[in-house]
Design an enzyme around this catalytic site. Structure first.
Site, PDB file in Angstrom:
ATOM      1  N   ALA A 138      32.864  50.398  41.278  1.00 26.49           N
ATOM      2  CA  ALA A 138      33.258  51.790  41.519  1.00 26.49           C
ATOM      3  C   ALA A 138      32.189  52.671  40.871  1.00 26.49           C
ATOM      4  CB  ALA A 138      34.632  52.074  40.928  1.00 26.49           C
ATOM      5  N   SER A 183      33.645  58.887  34.156  1.00 25.72           N
ATOM      6  CA  SER A 183      33.874  57.536  34.666  1.00 25.72           C
ATOM      7  C   SER A 183      35.076  57.538  35.595  1.00 25.72           C
ATOM      8  CB  SER A 183      34.063  56.554  33.495  1.00 25.72           C
ATOM      9  OG  SER A 183      34.047  55.218  33.951  1.00 25.72           O
ATOM     10  N   ASN A 184      35.652  56.355  35.845  1.00 28.10           N
ATOM     11  CA  ASN A 184      36.830  56.229  36.702  1.00 28.10           C
ATOM     12  C   ASN A 184      37.730  55.125  36.167  1.00 28.10           C
ATOM     13  OD1 ASN A 184      35.888  53.637  37.933  1.00 28.10           O
ATOM     14  ND2 ASN A 184      34.272  54.972  38.743  1.00 28.10           N
ATOM     15  N   HIS A 185      38.786  54.806  36.906  1.00 27.90           N
ATOM     16  CA  HIS A 185      39.816  53.897  36.401  1.00 27.90           C
ATOM     17  C   HIS A 185      39.556  52.424  36.713  1.00 27.90           C
ATOM     18  CE1 HIS A 185      42.385  57.202  35.196  1.00 27.90           C
ATOM     19  NE2 HIS A 185      42.298  57.733  36.403  1.00 27.90           N
TER      20      HIS A 185
END
Length: 401
Positions: free
Chosen positions: A276, A209-211
């Site tokens: 995102a 995943s991402n932030h």
């Protein structure tokens, strides 16, 4: 200008500028608004409730209890009644209470209960207004999504001259009118907003995943909702709570997000791709938790579907597509390439190199680039204000015009 049928809850606090509230009430009533005044008891030292009650044609409220029988002024009902809560003048004391959630009088209780938009007109002396504590509280108000009417510059009660004067009643009336006139400018429009991260499973307990927190997407959701749009949100995993009026679809993976968007895309007038989305996913998802068996674990990744690119190819002539680009180098060049490649009408560019912009925080600094070549840059602002800028720029797209 007409404010006919609009309900304005006017808060009046202890400031020498309270005398201007009488003029403001007269202007609001003359424009057709219903005005209910809530005063702090300290404001009585500056202007009488009788004056404001006479002008507003309603009893002024200042205490929870109306009489000795236990009848009370319901702060929740007041917050639900209003189309706009306007506090003018807003003293440093009440500003601090708002910013920190303090609740020791009827006005602060109404503020904490209000579901309507909040507009604030601070008034205080020059040095008070410039003090870091006051500026920090004003920044919090903006971060909460409130409309702050900056104090005007001129002669102050102390004899000094500078910024601190409450905005003049005529200017406040114009701000209120502008708010209501634009508040429904997206009425009748169906808007799709993707937001948050995606999670691409490695095994039953791990994922890539991402932030992304979804905060920018949520700000856009709320802005469109407030301005009359029918909003459809497709969100990856976030900790955010959606307004009940939003048609919300919760997803995890990029494929799930694509399928949810594809189902409704043709019905939309505007699509904002703020999510995102992970570019890659594991080629295979392990059916059981992967155990530690060596010092290395190699994963083979495969490309995810490019949601904006795929739907951009299917975009019809009446639709507007808005993209986002988060870059760390050659920002403008990469954003413009994405703008063309994905058939966006405009793209919102932010850089991780700008302090105070990016993931997990409440502020952002962006450049908005149109396919026509038109571009603009913002200062570092609360994401709620960035969202309003984006909506305003959407109205500059030729399809809209």
């Amino acid at each position: 200008m007409s404010l006919k049928g609009k309900r304005v809850l006017l808060g009046v606090t202890a400031s020498i500028a309270a005398y201007k509230s009488a003029f403001l009430i007269r202007l609001l009533v003359k424009a057709g608004a219903e005005v209910q005044v809530v005063m702090t008891t300290s404001a009585f030292d500056f202007i009488t409730p009788l004056t404001l009650a006479t002008l507003s044609k309603r009893p002024v409220l200042s205490k929870f209890q109306k009489d000795e029988t236990g009848t009370w002024n319901n702060h929740v009902d007041l917050g639900l009644w209003a189309d706009l809560m306007l506090v003018a003048p807003l003293s440093a004391n009440t500003l601090s209470k708002f910013a920190h959630g303090s609740c020791d009088n009827l006005l602060t209780a109404v503020y904490l209960s209000a579901r309507c938009p909040v507009m604030l007109a601070p008034a205080m002396d020059l040095d008070m207004y410039q003090h870091p504590a006051v500026q920090n509280s004003l920044a919090k108000m903006k971060a909460f999504g409130h409309i702050v009417l900056d104090a005007e510059t001129g002669e102050l009660a102390s004899g000094l001259s500078g910024q601190g004067r409450m905005m003049e009643p005529e200017h406040i009336l114009q701000a209120v009118s502008d708010y209501f006139s634009k508040s429904k400018d997206f009425a009748g429009k169906k808007v799709l907003i993707t937001m948050g991260p995606t999670q691409e499973a490695i095994d039953p307990v791990r994922f890539i995943s991402n932030h992304s927190s979804g905060k920018m997407g949520m700000a856009i959701v709320k802005a469109f909702l407030a301005r009359g749009a029918e909003v459809y949100a497709v969100s990856g995993p976030t900790k955010l709570t959606f307004p009940k009026e939003v048609n919300t679809t919760q997803v995890k993976s990029a494929q799930e997000m694509f399928e949810a968007c594809q189902t409704i895309h043709a019905q939309m007038d505007i699509c904002v791709f703020a999510a995102a989305v992970a570019d890659y996913k594991p080629a295979e998802v392990a059916p059981q938790k992967i155990k530690k068996s060596s010092s290395k674990l190699e994963l083979t990744l495969t490309k995810n579907v490019d949601i904006a690119l795929t739907l951009g190819k299917a975009k019809s002539a009446h639709q507007i597509h808005v993209g986002f680009a988060l870059e760390t180098e050659n920002e403008s060049r990469f954003a413009k390439q994405k703008l063309t490649k994905k058939n966006f009408d405009l793209i919102v560019l932010n850089s991780l190199r700008d302090e105070g912009a990016g993931f997990q925080i409440d502020t952002n600094k962006v450049s908005i680039i149109h396919a026509s070549g038109l571009s603009s840059e913002s200062e570092l602002l609360p994401k709620s204000q960035i969202a309003e800028l984006i909506l305003d720029e959407i109205k500059n797209v030729p399809v809209w015009i």
